[in-house]
Scaffold this active site. Sequence first.
Site, PDB file in Angstrom:
ATOM      1  N   ASN A   9      11.291  54.159  29.671  1.00 54.48           N
ATOM      2  CA  ASN A   9      12.633  53.771  30.095  1.00 54.48           C
ATOM      3  C   ASN A   9      12.872  52.334  29.632  1.00 54.48           C
ATOM      4  O   ASN A   9      12.317  51.402  30.206  1.00 54.48           O
ATOM      5  CB  ASN A   9      12.721  53.877  31.628  1.00 54.48           C
ATOM      6  CG  ASN A   9      14.047  53.388  32.174  1.00 54.48           C
ATOM      7  OD1 ASN A   9      14.990  53.150  31.413  1.00 54.48           O
ATOM      8  ND2 ASN A   9      14.127  53.226  33.482  1.00 54.48           N
ATOM      9  N   LYS A  11      15.538  50.634  29.743  1.00 57.04           N
ATOM     10  CA  LYS A  11      16.526  49.931  30.578  1.00 57.04           C
ATOM     11  C   LYS A  11      17.542  49.166  29.700  1.00 57.04           C
ATOM     12  O   LYS A  11      17.847  49.615  28.601  1.00 57.04           O
ATOM     13  CB  LYS A  11      15.812  49.000  31.570  1.00 57.04           C
ATOM     14  CG  LYS A  11      14.698  49.730  32.337  1.00 57.04           C
ATOM     15  CD  LYS A  11      14.143  48.960  33.482  1.00 57.04           C
ATOM     16  CE  LYS A  11      13.003  49.750  34.101  1.00 57.04           C
ATOM     17  NZ  LYS A  11      12.504  49.168  35.321  1.00 57.04           N
ATOM     18  N   HIS A  97      17.099  56.939  39.056  1.00 54.24           N
ATOM     19  CA  HIS A  97      16.184  55.788  38.988  1.00 54.24           C
ATOM     20  C   HIS A  97      16.481  54.834  40.151  1.00 54.24           C
ATOM     21  O   HIS A  97      17.641  54.669  40.533  1.00 54.24           O
ATOM     22  CB  HIS A  97      16.340  55.074  37.640  1.00 54.24           C
ATOM     23  CG  HIS A  97      15.253  54.073  37.418  1.00 54.24           C
ATOM     24  ND1 HIS A  97      15.305  52.813  37.969  1.00 54.24           N
ATOM     25  CD2 HIS A  97      14.073  54.157  36.761  1.00 54.24           C
ATOM     26  CE1 HIS A  97      14.195  52.155  37.636  1.00 54.24           C
ATOM     27  NE2 HIS A  97      13.429  52.956  36.901  1.00 54.24           N
ATOM     28  N   GLU A  99      16.727  51.771  40.333  1.00 54.62           N
ATOM     29  CA  GLU A  99      17.699  50.704  40.045  1.00 54.62           C
ATOM     30  C   GLU A  99      19.128  51.245  40.136  1.00 54.62           C
ATOM     31  O   GLU A  99      20.050  50.532  40.558  1.00 54.62           O
ATOM     32  CB  GLU A  99      17.409  50.098  38.657  1.00 54.62           C
ATOM     33  CG  GLU A  99      16.155  49.230  38.706  1.00 54.62           C
ATOM     34  CD  GLU A  99      15.366  49.162  37.418  1.00 54.62           C
ATOM     35  OE1 GLU A  99      15.903  49.461  36.345  1.00 54.62           O
ATOM     36  OE2 GLU A  99      14.172  48.800  37.502  1.00 54.62           O
ATOM     37  N   GLU A 169       8.327  57.459  41.722  1.00 53.34           N
ATOM     38  CA  GLU A 169       8.247  56.033  41.434  1.00 53.34           C
ATOM     39  C   GLU A 169       8.383  55.234  42.728  1.00 53.34           C
ATOM     40  O   GLU A 169       9.512  54.951  43.170  1.00 53.34           O
ATOM     41  CB  GLU A 169       9.374  55.630  40.480  1.00 53.34           C
ATOM     42  CG  GLU A 169       9.330  56.347  39.155  1.00 53.34           C
ATOM     43  CD  GLU A 169      10.033  55.542  38.084  1.00 53.34           C
ATOM     44  OE1 GLU A 169       9.375  55.136  37.137  1.00 53.34           O
ATOM     45  OE2 GLU A 169      11.245  55.286  38.238  1.00 53.34           O
ATOM     46  N   GLY A 175       8.079  47.430  38.187  1.00 54.62           N
ATOM     47  CA  GLY A 175       8.304  46.106  37.618  1.00 54.62           C
ATOM     48  C   GLY A 175       7.640  44.983  38.394  1.00 54.62           C
ATOM     49  O   GLY A 175       7.935  43.816  38.180  1.00 54.62           O
ATOM     50  N   SER A 215       4.561  50.260  37.110  1.00 54.60           N
ATOM     51  CA  SER A 215       3.577  49.345  36.514  1.00 54.60           C
ATOM     52  C   SER A 215       2.406  50.059  35.840  1.00 54.60           C
ATOM     53  O   SER A 215       1.259  49.602  35.917  1.00 54.60           O
ATOM     54  CB  SER A 215       3.080  48.346  37.564  1.00 54.60           C
ATOM     55  OG  SER A 215       4.160  47.586  38.064  1.00 54.60           O
TER      56      SER A 215
HETATM   57  C1  PEP Z   1      10.536  52.141  35.774  1.00 57.13           C
HETATM   58  O1  PEP Z   1      11.446  51.338  35.759  1.00 57.13           O
HETATM   59  O2  PEP Z   1      10.791  53.355  35.786  1.00 57.13           O
HETATM   60  C2  PEP Z   1       9.174  51.648  35.760  1.00 57.13           C
HETATM   61  C3  PEP Z   1       8.210  52.459  36.066  1.00 57.13           C
HETATM   62  O3  PEP Z   1       9.011  50.318  35.412  1.00 57.13           O
HETATM   63  P1  PEP Z   1       7.625  49.538  35.222  1.00 57.13           P
HETATM   64  O4  PEP Z   1       6.711  50.424  34.421  1.00 57.13           O
HETATM   65  O5  PEP Z   1       7.977  48.292  34.513  1.00 57.13           O
HETATM   66  O6  PEP Z   1       7.075  49.306  36.604  1.00 57.13           O
END
Ligand code: PEP
Length: 252
Positions: A9, A11, A97, A99, A169, A175, A215
């Site tokens: 992703n 973003k 997601h 966000e 997630e 993040g 992460s």
């Molecule tokens: C995400 O935004 O879906 C995500 C998993 O981000 P990150 O890997 O940076 O934690």
Amino acid sequence: MRKNIVAGNWKMNNDLKATKKLVKQIKKTLKKDKLKNTRVIVAPTFVNLTAAVKRSKKSKIEVAAQNMHQAANGAFTGEISAEMLRSAGVKTVILGHSERRAYFGETDALLAEKVNTALANNIEVIFCFGEELADRKAGKEEAVVGGQIKNALFHLEADAFNKIVLAYEPVWAIGTGETASPEQAQDMHSFIRKNLADQYGNDVAENVSILYGGSVKPANAQEIFSKPDVDGGLIGGASLKAEDFCAIINAF
Ligand code: PEP
């Protein structure tokens, strides 16, 4: 049989030039012989989808959108429809997601509508969900995750799940550099699969890919992906560097 999937992703990162470059680098770095049962998906921003689709032709890379509007068309300034995605050659969309939920107020009810629209247009959905830190601290993570899945997906018929990938997630791990332990991921994925089995039967539960996101990086991918109910990852930060993204894919 369910597939392993690693989805990046991107973003709101990468302009046109950077998009073309990253697709090219991933194409070059991927080890084709290791990819038999693994799908590789990248999700650039809307304006760069067409370029990414073009650049990923004749490769293992599939292109997904990061969002989509629920209506077929109309007066929704700034929005993108399922049909527009299809006409750009996009066959997968990420929905729900954290966000989108946190910054754009997307609710389970809205997401249920978006899921319906995507499926009606033959677009596969990577459906994201996950608990916040406060939920986990209060021991409510299963109740929250169970509710998110039920509210947005359990109105569907069983065969819809041929076109759905789930992505767990935990919000506290996105993040932040904080990763769920492989055991925490496995426990939740197994809980999710049990929910699917209770609602739709074992066949559906066993065939849906459930990704972990939060992460994931080259250093921890292998241990997380080795868990029996983890079928891959949704990767944010580490998907922006071809070397890291491909190392995560090769963790399989
Ligand atoms: C995400 O935004 O879906 C995500 C998993 O981000 P990150 O890997 O940076 O934690």
